[in-house]
Design an enzyme around this catalytic site. Sequence first.
Site, short mmCIF file in Angstrom:
data_model
loop_
_atom_site.label_atom_id
_atom_site.label_comp_id
_atom_site.label_asym_id
_atom_site.label_seq_id
_atom_site.Cartn_x
_atom_site.Cartn_y
_atom_site.Cartn_z
N HIS B 50 0.84 -1.20 0.00
CA HIS B 50 0.00 0.00 0.00
C HIS B 50 0.87 1.25 0.00
O HIS B 50 1.88 1.31 0.70
CB HIS B 50 -0.91 0.01 1.24
N ARG B 312 -6.95 -11.90 9.13
CA ARG B 312 -6.28 -10.67 9.55
C ARG B 312 -6.21 -10.64 11.08
O ARG B 312 -7.17 -11.02 11.75
CB ARG B 312 -7.06 -9.45 9.08
N CYS B 443 2.09 -32.72 -11.50
CA CYS B 443 3.43 -32.78 -10.89
C CYS B 443 3.46 -33.38 -9.50
O CYS B 443 4.54 -33.65 -8.99
CB CYS B 443 4.09 -31.41 -10.94
#
Lengths: 420, 478
Positions: B50, B312, B443
Amino acid sequence: MKHVRLLIIGGGPAGLAAAVSAYDKGERDILILERENKLGGILNQCIHNGFGLHTFKEELTGPEYAQRFIDQVVERKIPYLLNTTVINVNNDKTVSALNEDGLLEIKADAIILSCGCRERPRGAINTAGSRPAGVYSAGTAQKLVNIDGLLPGKEVVILGSGDIGLIMARRMTFEGAKVKAVVEIMPYSSGLNRNIVQCLNDFNIPLYFSHSVVEIKGDKRVESVVIAEVDERLNPKMETAFEIKCDTLLLSVGLLPENELARGANVDISRVTRGAIVDDRLMTSVDGIFECGNVLHVHDLVDFVSQEAKEAGEKAVEYINSSAKKEYEKIIVETDGKVRYVVPEIILKNDNYNPLTFKLRVGNVYKNIKLEVSADDEVIYSKSKQVVAPGEMETISLRTKEVEKMRIAKSIKVYLRSEE
Amino acid sequence: MTFDVLIIGSGIIGTSIARELSKYQANIIVLDKENDVSCGTTKANSGIVHAGFDAKPGSKKAYFNVRGARMFKELQKELDFPYEENGAFVLSFSADGHDTLLELLDRAQKNGVDGCSIISGDEVRKLEPNVSKDVVEALYAKTSGIVSPYEMAIAMAENAGANGCKFEFNKDVISLTKKESLFEVKTKDGSTYSAKVVVNASGVHSDEINNLISNNKYEIKGRKGEYVLLDKEFSYISNTTLFQLPTKMGKGILVTPTCHHNILVGPTALDTDDKDNTWTTFDGLFEAFTKGLLSVPSLPRGGIITQFSGIRAHESHDDFTIEFSKDVKGLYNLIGIESPGLASSPAIASHAAKEIADYLKLSPNPNFNPIRKGIKHISHMTSEELKDAIKDNPLYGHVICRCEVVSEAEIRDAIRRYPGAKDLDGVKRRVRAGMGRCQMGFCTPRIMEILAEELNLSLDEITKKGEGSKIVVGGIKE
């Protein structure tokens, strides 16, 4: 930069058949590039039988079917490179590939892309929940079991009734795992009917149509999945949700042609098949680049892949040998909403009236219909079918007389007609 | 052995502080409860550096964000992680938004953020033609950037490791006590460590670690953010990060390119009691995508290759805590480091390391080497570089992951580094094998073989992400 006349990318069933037919058509400068350590492609892990009924009139396993073609390639001494991954194809037909010897730069007169398809991953179906070990595509599980001898889990739910999922339901059962359910979001299966009978019904494995997995639970390893019925718009009806304890979720939710190389060469890609848009020579929008097999559109039977690849091999040789590159007027083949796609999508206005095959899939289950082809307003082909379904590819073989009519038509349509 | 500094948590904050502290002569150890670095919030966030126009002027968030964001270019040069200054728009969908945009511009000026301006919707679409016609104007922040957060943390950890810092994993701290001047740290598996300073960089659990020993209690609320990720095929959608005007629940849904050319859509914001629950929800994924459509109406649902969510670390004071504990001498707390924590992390780390070094009276490490070379990726090489690399090590010519074009040499390198990859997810985060459109379909078995060989394990011991996450349950019937 190395030069070859015909470069074939992918040494699976499509690439092998294309190489053999190009050789038999007289071409001697061919090179096959294969990224795995052996030829045969995905057939190597398909150890069940049922392959080759059309081509060889007998039931072979995947590796046996592949071996028939590998033998033909070896007999003809057609060169191939293993452990070699193509990283770039340009529209001037230069190609870069990597192997342990270095970077290969090749210029080809014609290229056949025969690099197959891949499975849609979990992300593509937007299933909520945790991201634990134990969620695999059916093909990954097939490789773990059949090639590496490893068992991915003991209590299994399979989402999607594609053929690999059905085959793996049986395979896991053989290995002592308990397959608790196969869950299909559509009201019908996207796999072959014979696989539902032989792989599920014979083992009493329940198949839930119009259901989907709405949540995966378990932090480190799958502990259970939540299943719910879906409405006509395929949105889950949460009030119908129920939980099944399991340690493994296998996904068989569709195959996508692997067209990243084609995209890099600016080949026009169909939004429906996700393969190239090809004309009746199986040539893409880029001059001299051809496609065949599952990279072009997903086939139901390998026999049809071999047939299509044979044609691509021949057309590529004709292309290489024709001195003057001719531009032909193109007719786009139209479909109704019921026929989801048709390959080839483009018919050229030329005087080649050899027999021609359309391959197509429908978008839903339709009963008592006629599969028809019209050239301008004349119906040139019509065949009654009791039922057509998305899981089975339909073929339309047109004879010289019909092809001739098509080549001079202004509009060509492939469609279903309801039988009253 | 007594450590000078023991860091709990190896997310972007823990690893950055470890790296900063390795500039001093000190015995440093980092403990993490997971099997690898960067397994918490750091691996699942928007990856945005940011610019600093959003945080309240005068707050710690504003202070560290602006300073941290300015450090990325230099750090990228030293540590070789994916970072790009791609710019960002904050999109406004109605004339009512004008005042809020002005407020953001004002904040930008007060916070000292350069390169911000308000431009019209047409100007936005001139730069990003896929942006919705409903956008009337936007704040344009030229210095906004994108970073691969887990690769940045891995780079920090590797450089700290190269300069002498130790890392131990699967160490879940359950007790923290102090005996005279030394901390005693106990982990669930029965290990005990002794250290002069403990750095609490444990993200969503930083309140719990602090509360083990301090009377000055904290409470972190988990706030879940869900994302969907689109295939690289759709990278044309936007080169610039597209925010929507912020709401009380956070910065809203963004549509942004990643450093690896995927398009990321999210995050939602949902308060959650279970801070380790990163399960995605049907409603959350729907909300993320639907709100993303407001910014870019042509977002293709069929282009989604995966979904994830992160938590968060929201703390009720709504600002960062970056300081020595007031009642426990030697405990350094990093609490509530939520957005813009990633952008702030370099500034937070240098501030914290300086305070800790002063406290311990550490002298500079004369042998500190700031340079860490990333893993050489064949997908980034020119033809000449490829030829040389394969000549040098033929395994660069052996492609294992075809979607992202990753060679065997890269995977072996990722496992051999310190701290190296130990499981499939660790390989994936370091070299991108399995990050592509097939999501490890092809894979998985091959990477299992390489991991088994390098770590001297059998195939049925290989895990996705540490204990309890084995890929297979054993062999098939003989």
